[in-house]
Scaffold this active site. Sequence first.
Site, mmCIF file in Angstrom:
data_model
loop_
_atom_site.group_PDB
_atom_site.id
_atom_site.type_symbol
_atom_site.label_atom_id
_atom_site.label_comp_id
_atom_site.label_asym_id
_atom_site.label_seq_id
_atom_site.Cartn_x
_atom_site.Cartn_y
_atom_site.Cartn_z
ATOM 1 N N ASN A 1 4.439 -10.792 -41.462
ATOM 2 C CA ASN A 1 3.120 -10.706 -41.865
ATOM 3 C C ASN A 1 2.763 -9.067 -42.172
ATOM 4 O OD1 ASN A 1 0.506 -10.813 -42.514
ATOM 5 N ND2 ASN A 1 -0.214 -12.411 -40.768
ATOM 6 N N HIS B 1 -0.541 -15.578 -49.285
ATOM 7 C CA HIS B 1 -0.527 -14.415 -48.169
ATOM 8 C C HIS B 1 0.898 -14.834 -47.384
ATOM 9 C CE1 HIS B 1 -1.077 -12.085 -44.839
ATOM 10 N NE2 HIS B 1 -1.519 -13.145 -44.158
ATOM 11 N N CYS C 1 -6.321 -9.986 -43.712
ATOM 12 C CA CYS C 1 -5.170 -10.447 -44.630
ATOM 13 C C CYS C 1 -5.646 -10.805 -46.058
ATOM 14 C CB CYS C 1 -4.490 -11.897 -43.992
ATOM 15 S SG CYS C 1 -3.798 -11.734 -42.487
HETATM 16 O O1 UT7 Z 1 -2.340 -13.747 -41.075
HETATM 17 C C1 UT7 Z 1 -3.275 -14.854 -40.899
HETATM 18 C C2 UT7 Z 1 -3.120 -14.925 -39.371
HETATM 19 N N1 UT7 Z 1 -2.135 -15.729 -38.834
HETATM 20 C C3 UT7 Z 1 -1.831 -16.847 -39.040
HETATM 21 O O2 UT7 Z 1 -2.050 -17.497 -40.083
HETATM 22 C C4 UT7 Z 1 -1.041 -17.403 -37.821
HETATM 23 C C5 UT7 Z 1 -1.548 -19.092 -37.713
HETATM 24 N N2 UT7 Z 1 -0.711 -19.434 -36.650
HETATM 25 C C6 UT7 Z 1 0.632 -19.634 -36.595
HETATM 26 O O3 UT7 Z 1 1.206 -19.261 -37.370
HETATM 27 C C7 UT7 Z 1 0.826 -20.498 -35.320
HETATM 28 O O4 UT7 Z 1 -0.136 -21.071 -34.516
HETATM 29 C C8 UT7 Z 1 1.902 -19.683 -34.329
HETATM 30 C C9 UT7 Z 1 3.176 -19.329 -35.084
HETATM 31 C C10 UT7 Z 1 1.179 -18.506 -33.840
HETATM 32 C C11 UT7 Z 1 2.115 -20.520 -32.890
HETATM 33 O O5 UT7 Z 1 2.849 -21.630 -33.500
HETATM 34 P P1 UT7 Z 1 2.430 -22.959 -32.830
HETATM 35 O O6 UT7 Z 1 3.473 -24.154 -33.184
HETATM 36 O O7 UT7 Z 1 0.924 -23.345 -33.147
HETATM 37 O O8 UT7 Z 1 2.805 -22.685 -31.254
HETATM 38 P P2 UT7 Z 1 1.807 -22.958 -29.924
HETATM 39 O O9 UT7 Z 1 0.379 -21.879 -30.067
HETATM 40 O O10 UT7 Z 1 1.223 -24.365 -30.130
HETATM 41 O O11 UT7 Z 1 2.407 -22.560 -28.903
HETATM 42 C C12 UT7 Z 1 3.683 -23.629 -28.425
HETATM 43 C C13 UT7 Z 1 4.399 -22.782 -27.445
HETATM 44 C C14 UT7 Z 1 3.248 -22.022 -26.226
HETATM 45 O O12 UT7 Z 1 3.960 -22.150 -25.109
HETATM 46 P P3 UT7 Z 1 3.454 -23.406 -23.762
HETATM 47 O O13 UT7 Z 1 1.683 -23.056 -23.667
HETATM 48 O O14 UT7 Z 1 3.561 -24.689 -24.659
HETATM 49 O O15 UT7 Z 1 4.389 -23.449 -22.749
HETATM 50 C C15 UT7 Z 1 3.348 -20.833 -26.440
HETATM 51 O O16 UT7 Z 1 3.015 -19.962 -25.785
HETATM 52 O O17 UT7 Z 1 4.999 -21.678 -27.746
HETATM 53 C C16 UT7 Z 1 4.599 -20.518 -26.910
HETATM 54 N N3 UT7 Z 1 4.858 -19.334 -27.730
HETATM 55 C C17 UT7 Z 1 6.198 -18.593 -28.022
HETATM 56 N N4 UT7 Z 1 7.157 -19.104 -27.490
HETATM 57 C C18 UT7 Z 1 8.225 -18.303 -27.812
HETATM 58 C C19 UT7 Z 1 4.019 -18.561 -28.391
HETATM 59 N N5 UT7 Z 1 4.535 -17.656 -29.179
HETATM 60 C C20 UT7 Z 1 5.949 -17.650 -28.932
HETATM 61 C C21 UT7 Z 1 7.215 -16.904 -29.164
HETATM 62 N N6 UT7 Z 1 8.314 -17.199 -28.682
HETATM 63 N N7 UT7 Z 1 6.851 -15.723 -30.070
#
Ligand code: UT7
Length: 362
Positions: free
Chosen positions: A319, A289, A139
């Site tokens: 992204n 980004h 990225c």
């Molecule tokens: O380009 C640079 C690289 N990437 C980034 O900068 C990404 C940085 N991180 C993020 O943007 C966020 O951490 C995410 C969008 C990936 C995840 O959001 P979050 O608010 O941190 O969610 P989380 O990882 O705490 O997950 C909460 C819940 C989990 O379920 P459980 O374990 O609580 O039952 C995940 O499994 O949300 C679940 N989850 C989803 N649910 C529906 C994760 N992805 C999804 C999804 N749809 N696509």
Amino acid sequence: MAALGPVRYHAPMIRTAILGLGSYVPDRVVTNDELRFLDDKHERQAEPTINTDDAWIQQRTGIRERRYVMPGVATSDLAVQAATRALADAGCAATDIDCIIVGTLSPDIFFPGVGVFLQRKLGIADKTSCPCYDIRQQCSAFLYGLQMADAFIKSGMYKRVLLVGAEIHSHSMDYSTRGRDVTALFGDGAGAMVLGPAPTDDPRSGVIYTKVHADGTGAENLYIKIFDIAKAPYLAYDTRDREVNKDIYPQMDGKRVYVRAVREMNLATQRALAETGFTWDDIDWFVPHQANLRINEQVAALAKIPAEKCLHTIQFYGNTTAATVPLTIDHWRQAGKVKKGDRVLSTVFGSGFTWGAAIFTV
Ligand code: UT7
């Protein structure tokens, strides 16, 4: 006879200008709702393949839709489209290019890099023999490439550098609930710039500032393995077996990446202002980004960036990794917002970890 003093030669200072800008996204729009039903071939199934929903994706990331290529399209095909538009914008022929730099984490094949395929598709492979660099800063690749291009031009080494960020993510995503944290985020696209010596030596225009960083302790927080060269054989699984093929898909510790991204993009932004002496009054646009709208909104709040100066495209493109910065600037230029000569502060963060910031006029 008096001895001659040391001969001092002051080479004239060359500054770098962005001479042209272009971008390209494929036509196929995949909404969050459609994504839920796609299989590995991007074909819509009757039942959901991924347990996700539009509300979750929009609320956590800001993404509404992304673009996907059709089968048979390679990363160099997206790169050549963006490059051709940037060349036209710069009023250059492809044969004017004397150096190509491509940032991508999704090369056409493992080697050679995309740069030589792009050179060939531009029709200049047997005409210019210009060097082709592939860089691997995910990225952050576009700002790493901008710093390289700037250094090459300032040194007098090259006069027309084609810098491209291009990605096809859609072919390497995990279309199952296991991969939903990553699959929801990424899309396909490309952006390009042509850079060359500036016609003026005004230090407030052209490429004004670049600073890039890395911290390898974060390497396993966002990565795609595919193979392990320390092992023989280096591919040790059946790629078709979903139970054992996790290594062919990206893995991410989303929370760690998120927290670090907010921290480093804010610090890099503040450092860019402190080291150049600019304030937000001097900057027309903030172009972060595009990984997550919430990350960018937090950076904007911490760095006290006026909301009307923040440009985003993550809602429409997701992204696109190395392509997000030129794609976002070009998107808003085409919409009539960004004008020739506007000053941009851009900051990036990604896998590695790698990050950085730059200030330039477009
Ligand atoms: O380009 C640079 C690289 N990437 C980034 O900068 C990404 C940085 N991180 C993020 O943007 C966020 O951490 C995410 C969008 C990936 C995840 O959001 P979050 O608010 O941190 O969610 P989380 O990882 O705490 O997950 C909460 C819940 C989990 O379920 P459980 O374990 O609580 O039952 C995940 O499994 O949300 C679940 N989850 C989803 N649910 C529906 C994760 N992805 C999804 C999804 N749809 N696509």
